[in-house]
Structure formats: C-alpha cells, structure tokens
Design an enzyme around this catalytic site. Structure first.
Site, short mmCIF file in Angstrom:
data_model
loop_
_atom_site.label_atom_id
_atom_site.label_comp_id
_atom_site.label_asym_id
_atom_site.label_seq_id
_atom_site.Cartn_x
_atom_site.Cartn_y
_atom_site.Cartn_z
N GLY A 11 21.52 3.04 -3.23
CA GLY A 11 20.12 3.29 -3.59
C GLY A 11 19.52 4.36 -2.69
O GLY A 11 20.20 4.94 -1.84
N MET A 12 18.23 4.59 -2.87
CA MET A 12 17.61 5.71 -2.17
C MET A 12 17.54 5.47 -0.66
O MET A 12 17.97 6.32 0.13
CB MET A 12 16.23 5.96 -2.76
CG MET A 12 15.78 7.37 -2.60
SD MET A 12 14.63 7.87 -3.87
CE MET A 12 13.41 6.60 -3.84
N VAL A 13 17.04 4.31 -0.25
CA VAL A 13 16.96 4.02 1.18
C VAL A 13 18.36 3.92 1.77
O VAL A 13 18.66 4.47 2.84
CB VAL A 13 16.16 2.72 1.45
CG1 VAL A 13 16.21 2.35 2.93
CG2 VAL A 13 14.71 2.89 1.00
N THR A 37 26.99 -4.99 -5.94
CA THR A 37 26.60 -6.08 -6.84
C THR A 37 27.14 -5.80 -8.25
O THR A 37 27.14 -6.68 -9.09
CB THR A 37 25.06 -6.20 -6.93
OG1 THR A 37 24.53 -4.92 -7.30
CG2 THR A 37 24.46 -6.64 -5.61
N SER A 38 27.61 -4.57 -8.50
CA SER A 38 27.98 -4.22 -9.88
C SER A 38 29.36 -3.57 -10.01
O SER A 38 29.93 -3.55 -11.09
CB SER A 38 26.93 -3.26 -10.46
OG SER A 38 26.84 -2.14 -9.61
N ARG A 114 9.82 -10.58 5.81
CA ARG A 114 9.03 -9.97 6.90
C ARG A 114 8.12 -10.94 7.63
O ARG A 114 7.97 -10.86 8.84
CB ARG A 114 8.17 -8.83 6.34
CG ARG A 114 8.95 -7.56 6.14
CD ARG A 114 8.04 -6.43 5.69
NE ARG A 114 8.84 -5.36 5.13
CZ ARG A 114 8.44 -4.54 4.17
NH1 ARG A 114 7.20 -4.66 3.69
NH2 ARG A 114 9.22 -3.59 3.72
N CYS A 147 6.49 0.81 4.81
CA CYS A 147 6.56 2.22 5.24
C CYS A 147 5.23 2.77 5.72
O CYS A 147 5.16 3.46 6.74
CB CYS A 147 7.09 3.08 4.10
SG CYS A 147 6.35 2.71 2.51
N GLN A 174 0.28 7.81 -1.18
CA GLN A 174 1.68 7.40 -1.07
C GLN A 174 2.56 8.08 -2.11
O GLN A 174 2.24 8.15 -3.30
CB GLN A 174 1.78 5.88 -1.16
CG GLN A 174 1.09 5.23 0.03
CD GLN A 174 1.17 3.71 0.06
OE1 GLN A 174 0.17 3.07 0.37
NE2 GLN A 174 2.31 3.13 -0.23
N SER A 177 8.45 8.14 -4.04
CA SER A 177 9.67 7.49 -3.53
C SER A 177 9.42 6.06 -3.09
O SER A 177 10.31 5.22 -3.18
CB SER A 177 10.24 8.29 -2.36
OG SER A 177 9.29 8.37 -1.32
N GLY A 178 8.18 5.77 -2.64
CA GLY A 178 7.85 4.42 -2.20
C GLY A 178 7.98 3.41 -3.32
O GLY A 178 8.16 2.22 -3.10
N ARG A 278 -1.28 5.83 -4.96
CA ARG A 278 -0.04 6.56 -5.27
C ARG A 278 -0.42 7.96 -5.72
O ARG A 278 -1.31 8.15 -6.55
CB ARG A 278 0.71 5.84 -6.39
CG ARG A 278 2.04 6.47 -6.73
CD ARG A 278 3.15 6.08 -5.79
NE ARG A 278 3.42 4.66 -5.77
CZ ARG A 278 3.92 4.01 -4.72
NH1 ARG A 278 4.21 4.65 -3.60
NH2 ARG A 278 4.15 2.71 -4.77
N HIS A 285 4.58 9.92 2.80
CA HIS A 285 3.29 9.25 2.67
C HIS A 285 2.28 9.90 3.61
O HIS A 285 2.60 10.19 4.77
CB HIS A 285 3.41 7.77 3.06
CG HIS A 285 4.07 6.89 2.03
ND1 HIS A 285 4.58 7.35 0.85
CD2 HIS A 285 4.27 5.55 2.02
CE1 HIS A 285 5.07 6.33 0.16
NE2 HIS A 285 4.90 5.23 0.84
N1 HSE Z 1 5.47 -0.24 -0.60
C1 HSE Z 1 5.68 1.14 -0.30
C2 HSE Z 1 5.18 2.01 -1.41
C3 HSE Z 1 7.13 1.41 -0.07
O1 HSE Z 1 4.97 1.50 -2.51
O2 HSE Z 1 5.01 3.19 -1.22
C4 HSE Z 1 7.65 1.25 1.28
O3 HSE Z 1 7.28 0.17 2.04
#
Ligand code: HSE
Length: 380
Positions: A11-13, A37-38, A114, A147, A174, A177-178, A278, A285
């Site tokens: 994935g991206m992260v 997983t796949s 968390r 983030c 933001q 990508s978040g 967003r 961000h």
């Molecule tokens: N929740 C954040 C976002 C992503 O939607 O930008 C990283 O924590």
C-alpha cells in the site's frame, strides 16, 4: 537478527516505509518476512531485497515466498510485526495474537489501537523518552499517530516543550493521500476530465468563465469519477474528513486533541481543535495554526523555540517570495522537511501566535515514525 514481519507493504504507506528503509540501509540489520492478505505464496518486494540491502541473507530472503498474513502460527514466530494494512486487519489479528501469549513488538500505522492504555504513540523527535520508558517497562504495542497531529507537533514541538501552549487551533488543508491511494487516483482522474474541458474553452475570448461553467455541469454528470470521494475534490475543498463524532466535531478533528495530548503525555489537557478540510494537494498536509501562549512571547523567542523543535523543522521567513517558494505542499512533498512560516503575532494580542505549517503526510505523517521505532528496537 531480529525477525520482522511486514504486512500491508504494497500500500501507499507501506511502499513509502520500504523505500525509506531501503534508503537508510535498514534491511541490513533485520531478517524481514513479507506477508500478504491476497497473494500468499507470491513473490516479495524484489526491488527491496535485490538492491543489495539484504546483507548476507539476501538470497535466502529473495526466495522466501509471501506468507499468509492471517497465519497466526507464522506471525507468532516473529520478534516484530509492522503493519500498514489498515484497521480491519489489526482488529482481526492483533487480539488473537496477544490472547495467544505473543509478546513481540506490534508496530502499526492504523488508528485502531491508538487510544489503548497499553499502546504508545510513535513520534520520537517529540516523545522519545516516553517511548524508551515504555520499551523498558515492557510495552510492546506502538502505533503511528494521526498524520495531522504528528505534523503539527513536529512543527511546534519546541513551544510545547517549554510548556508555553495554552491551546492551539489548527485549520487543516489535508492532501488526498491521507484518504488513500484510490482517492489520490480519483482526484487525478477528476483533474483529467476538467482539464479536457478547459482545453476546449481557454482559447476563446472569456474562456475562463465558459470553462468554469462547463465544469460545473460536468461534475454533475454520471460519468464524472466520484466513486471514492462521492463529490468533486478537483478545484474544490471539502470541509469534512472521516465521520461525525460528538460536539459537532469530525473524528479527524477529535483526534487532534486526544492524540496530541497522548503523545505529549500531558497531565492537564491542552485543548487542540479546529476544522479539518480535504483539499486537492497530493501528499502534504498544511495547517493554519492559531496558538494561544501562556505568556506574551517575543517573535524572536517564539521563532527560536520553533526552530529548535527538531532537526527537520525549517522556519520560512514571513515574507511573500520565500513563503510561496518554500511553504507549500508542492515544495515540501517527498522530503522529510517540516516547513513552518507566516509566524507572527495575531491582532488579538502578544499571547496569540499565527503560523502555517506543511509536511509530507506519508513521511513524518505516517512511515517515518514507524521506521525510526524499528531502528530503536533493533538497537536495543
Ligand atoms: N486521517 C488522515 C487524513 C490520514 O485523512 O488525511 C492520516 O492520519
């Protein structure tokens, strides 16, 4: 050598994490196992392991097929698990492993764990002591923080360290990508459709207005790509992220206070609130900050404290040219720099500071704290 299982590395992260680990030569010091997983049995990340970072075990690692990310017996055999797979995976696997008596290090990018009392949030430039004390005390669950929160604390950690912050309001901008890779791709598709419209109109006289009104029609058509986002993000801003929680706040806004205070280990809550928005930026961000200080602080002192927050903070002079050149998502993306600028007293008084900060959401906002923690575990 520490055995480390990676889940969600495609994935991206996860990809950014692997890229950073490769850049820093981290694979030399661990014995990595990759899970899926796949695509169980498939090939691991050849690019990483073939790059000469795999040390003497390189060939062994290359030939190791992908493990099953749900195979608890295989996971239990590991010293350390790093997951960027997401909250559903954590929910399904973490408890089962712990209930089974597994005492390895669980390092997670997802938000699920968390706020658990036995989990520590990772942001070592801000809370390294707390992380080290946690390891020594036997804590084994470590989670990357939200983030936006991480990027804000990286930017103004020096003010918090001095106990100067009474409260902070963060108005966020933001990046796509978040919300994940699919959203990032969709906003690019939206741009493509809208760029097609502008290219048809811009050569005309009054083309900007004609293109703008044609775009407003295009975004209502069923063919306009909104499967992920539901609405246009291209040429737009969306003042709601995640879902509604209490007090008229979105969950993203709620995280601001609870996670910042958990990272800082405050005994009296420092209020952190604002509106999370967003925007069409891609991976950095931005946040407009209003900081209420506990006492009047001169601009020089405030700037010095901010600059001393950590080695990645870069204070941009409050001047138009430098601000537009260096204090933007485009300027910061892909780097570990935490840019902060527009620092000035607000007209409300000498205890009110305004600032604007930008940081790469995938680096300090996600992958880097996890990578650095893994190094801390290796160095134990
Ligand atoms: N929740 C954040 C976002 C992503 O939607 O930008 C990283 O924590």
């Amino acid at each position: 050598m520490l055995t480390v299982g990676f889940i969600g590395w495609r994935g991206m992260v996860g990809s950014v994490l692997l890229q950073r680990m490769q850049e820093e030569g981290d694979f030399r010091d661990i014995d990595p196992y990759f899970f899926s997983t796949s695509q169980v049995g498939g090939e691991g990340p050849a690019a990483v392991l073939a790059a000469g970072d795999a040390g003497s075990h390189g060939t062994v690692r290359k030939s190791r097929p992908l493990g099953d990310a749900y195979d608890l017996a295989a996971l239990r055999a590991l010293d350390c698990i790093v997951t960027c797979q997401g909250g559903d995976y954590t929910g399904e696997v973490y408890r089962a492993l712990r209930n089974d008596g597994w005492r390895g290090f669980w390092i997670d990018a997802a938000s699920t764990l968390r706020m658990e009392s036995d989990a520590i949030l990772l942001l070592d430039p801000v809370n390294r002591d707390h992380i080290e004390r946690g390891i020594a005390a036997g804590i084994r669950t470590f989670v990357g923080a939200n983030c936006t929160v991480s990027l804000m604390l990286m930017a103004i950690g020096g003010l918090f360290r001095e106990g100067l912050v009474e409260w902070v309001s963060s108005m966020t901008y933001q990046a796509a990508s978040g919300a994940g890779a699919a959203v990032m791709e969709e906003v690019m598709r939206q741009h493509e459709v809208l760029a097609g419209i502008s290219s048809r109109h811009l050569s005309e006289r009054g083309g900007a207005l004609a293109a703008e009104s044609a775009m407003r029609v295009a975004v209502t058509e069923s063919t306009f790509p909104t499967t992920q986002i539901g609405v246009p993000l291209s040429f737009n801003v969306l003042p709601f992220i995640d879902k509604m929680v209490e007090g008229g706040r979105s969950r993203e806004e709620w995280k601001g206070q609870v996670e910042a205070n958990k990272i800082l280990g405050t005994t009296t809550i420092v209020p952190v609130d604002g509106i999370c928005v967003r925007v069409g930026a891609l991976r950095s961000h931005s946040q407009g900050l209003t900081i209420k200080l506990r006492r009047p602080v001169s601009l020089d002192e405030a700037t010095e404290l901010i600059a001393s927050s950590n080695e990645w903070v870069r204070v941009i002079p409050n001047e138009k040219g430098e601000t537009l050149r260096a204090l933007t998502p485009m300027a910061v993306s892909g780097s570990l720099q935490i840019a902060i600028g527009r620092i000035h007293h607000l007209t409300m008084g000498p205890e009110y500071l305004g600032a604007f900060t930008v940081g790469d959401q995938l680096l300090w906002g996600a992958a880097e704290p996890l990578r650095r923690f893994l190094r801390m575990v290796v160095a134990r």
